[in-house]
Design an enzyme around this catalytic site. Structure first.
Site, PDB file in Angstrom:
ATOM      1  N   GLU A  82      31.862  30.724  36.855  1.00  0.00           N
ATOM      2  CA  GLU A  82      31.136  29.415  37.415  1.00  0.00           C
ATOM      3  C   GLU A  82      29.778  30.115  37.940  1.00  0.00           C
ATOM      4  OE1 GLU A  82      32.289  26.496  37.810  1.00  0.00           O
ATOM      5  OE2 GLU A  82      31.882  25.451  39.387  1.00  0.00           O
ATOM      6  N   ASP A  83      29.920  31.282  38.578  1.00  0.00           N
ATOM      7  CA  ASP A  83      28.559  31.551  39.119  1.00  0.00           C
ATOM      8  C   ASP A  83      27.982  32.708  38.183  1.00  0.00           C
ATOM      9  OD1 ASP A  83      28.766  30.026  41.608  1.00  0.00           O
ATOM     10  OD2 ASP A  83      30.440  31.363  42.159  1.00  0.00           O
TER      11      ASP A  83
END
Ligand code: MN
Length: 501
Positions: A82-83
């Site tokens: 996600e990041d």
């Protein structure tokens, strides 16, 4: 940058030392760590720390809860897709599909946000949705560890966002932790969120409670020393400590009409806690305590060992006239009960894993009455099934899936209210669960912003918008062919009878 690298390495080395003493797969965790360092290279948290320190804190917490290698690995990797710069494919190849599925689950439930109604029923549905979408208990545990660290570093987040995140913590995450029996996590989350959501009230409780904590501490200390002496003389192996009431729960209690901010009516601002080996010892200790300090009539004793709380909490609480006639609460429990009260379902998970590793017998599991009480909570029933399955098979992995909830879906209204529907439900079922009358005005429907058919099967997380006609029309008979809820069926039949169709 050079300083960062040394910091990151140093912190991990400390963690690895602990890992090696505890039977987890250190090679796998080293690999996950190297992967996370690479995936988050150059990224920083809003606090200014290297991003990967967040991954490390989450992994450490899961290790502290005694979870298995896969869960710790998933915790370290939970933000890499996600990041960070990683792909789901990389996770599956490097760490196996179960880890990739866990990380996926964490991402999915992270997108569930508190919005719309603050009505308790909707919030409860949101919590259920959370569990249903998580599918695997371990996903929820990773998410709780993640939220715990996010709350500890909330000061780094933009001011405008802090309150919303803290509110979500109070409304969703802390109650979830409570329902999973994780008292320690619940209390920590509550206390971390408290000053952001209710700054003035927080300030007030802090300043008003100070003298009470101080005075009680002295008395409790005197009692502790006396108790230790007597217990040692009786040959009981025990640990006695003072536990301070958490601020948020103190505030909640002060707000109660029967307390009305009268600190003298709060008897557990600091409670004494006695830990012993067996349940039998608990009752012996109770006898000894009542020999020293008289129990307060009527409000004295609560036996949560004989009658556990719905979330499984076990302990004996007794309120006694202590030193200087101050009423003090004393809590008596075994070490196992204590571990479960603090870590709840995580303690069970660890225990089930241990059973495989160290050959703990089913017999021993049967002797643990903890889980029976779970059946009292309707929507945590699946956790009781989980217990049953653990007894039956060694496939404990399978056993933590939320079966009861897997037959439900949870959808949103455009206002953000959550509705709990059976699998296969359609926009018409949704319309009936919003309001029986609404269905007579259905012109068309949008699912996630796009026009959809009335009989389309909905999935968890869908946002449903009913576009209305001006005038009421009786629902057509063919709706009966596809609606799933009995409520919709009954209402359609009722209106068909009315128009004589
Ligand atoms: Mn995170």
């Amino acid at each position: 940058m050079r300083g960062d690298n040394e910091l990151i390495k140093g912190e991990y080395v400390k963690f690895r030392l602990q890992l090696m003493q505890n039977g987890v797969d250190v090679v796998m965790i080293n690999k996950a760590w190297d992967f996370a360092v690479l995936a988050h290279h150059g990224q920083r948290r809003k606090t200014g720390e290297p991003f990967v320190m967040h991954a490390l804190e989450v992994g450490k917490k899961l290790f502290e809860w005694n979870l298995d290698t896969q869960t710790i690995v998933a915790g370290i990797l939970h933000d890499t897709v996600e990041d960070g710069g990683a792909l789901r494919q990389d996770l599956a190849e490097g760490f196996g599909d179960p880890v990739a599925v866990l990380v996926d689950g964490v991402t999915k439930i992270s997108n569930i946000k508190l919005r719309g109604s603050k009505n308790e029923e909707f919030i409860e549905n949101l919590r259920k949705m959370f569990l249903a979408m998580a599918k695997d208990l371990r996903v929820v545990l990773v998410k709780l560890a993640d939220r715990l660290h996010n709350m500890k570093t909330l000061h780094g987040v933009e001011e405008g966002k802090r309150k919303r995140i803290a509110e979500e913590t109070l409304e969703i995450y802390a109650p979830l932790a409570e329902r999973l029996g994780m008292g320690q996590v619940k209390a920590e989350l509550d206390d971390l969120a408290f000053p952001y959501v209710y700054p003035e009230e927080h300030e007030k409780v802090v300043s008003l409670s100070k003298p009470y904590y101080k005075n009680t501490e002295k008395d409790v200390d005197t009692m502790k020393r006396k108790l230790l002496k007597v217990l040692a003389a009786s040959g009981l192996k025990s640990k006695v400590s003072g536990r301070k009431k958490h601020l948020y729960s103190l505030w909640k209690k002060l707000e109660r009409p029967d307390i009305a901010w009268d600190f003298e009516r709060i008897h557990d601002i600091i409670a004494l806690r006695v830990l012993v080996e067996t349940a039998q010892d608990c009752y012996k200790v109770l006898g000894i305590i009542h020999g020293l300090y008289k129990p307060v009539p009527y409000i004295g004793i609560s036996d949560f060992i004989a009658q556990p709380k719905p979330n499984g909490y076990r302990s004996i609480h007794t309120k006694v006239f202590g030193v200087g006639a101050r009423i003090i609460e004393i809590q008596i429990r075994t070490w196992t009960m204590h571990e479960q009260a603090e870590n709840g379902i995580a303690a069970h998970w660890a225990y089930a894993g241990m059973k495989l590793k160290k050959g703990i017998t089913n017999d021993l599991l049967d002797k643990r009455p903890f889980d029976k009480s779970f059946t009292k909570l309707s929507w945590v029933k699946q956790l009781a099934d989980w217990q049953k399955e653990i007894k039956d098979s060694s496939e404990y992995m399978e056993a933590v899936r939320f079966d009861a909830l897997s037959s439900r879906i949870f959808v949103f209204s455009p206002m953000g209210d959550v509705y709990d529907l059976p699998i296969g439900a359609t926009p018409i079922d949704f319309a009936y669960s919003v309001h029986t009358n609404l269905s007579g005005f259905v012109k068309s429907v949008k699912v996630n912003g796009k026009i959809a058919s009335l009989n389309q099967q909905l999935s968890s997380g869908d946002v449903i918008e009913i576009i209305k006609n001006k005038n009421y029309k009786s629902p057509p008979r063919d709706w009966l062919d596809f609606v799933k809820t009995t409520q919709a069926k009954r209402e359609i039949e009722k209106s068909l009878r009315k128009v004589g169709a």
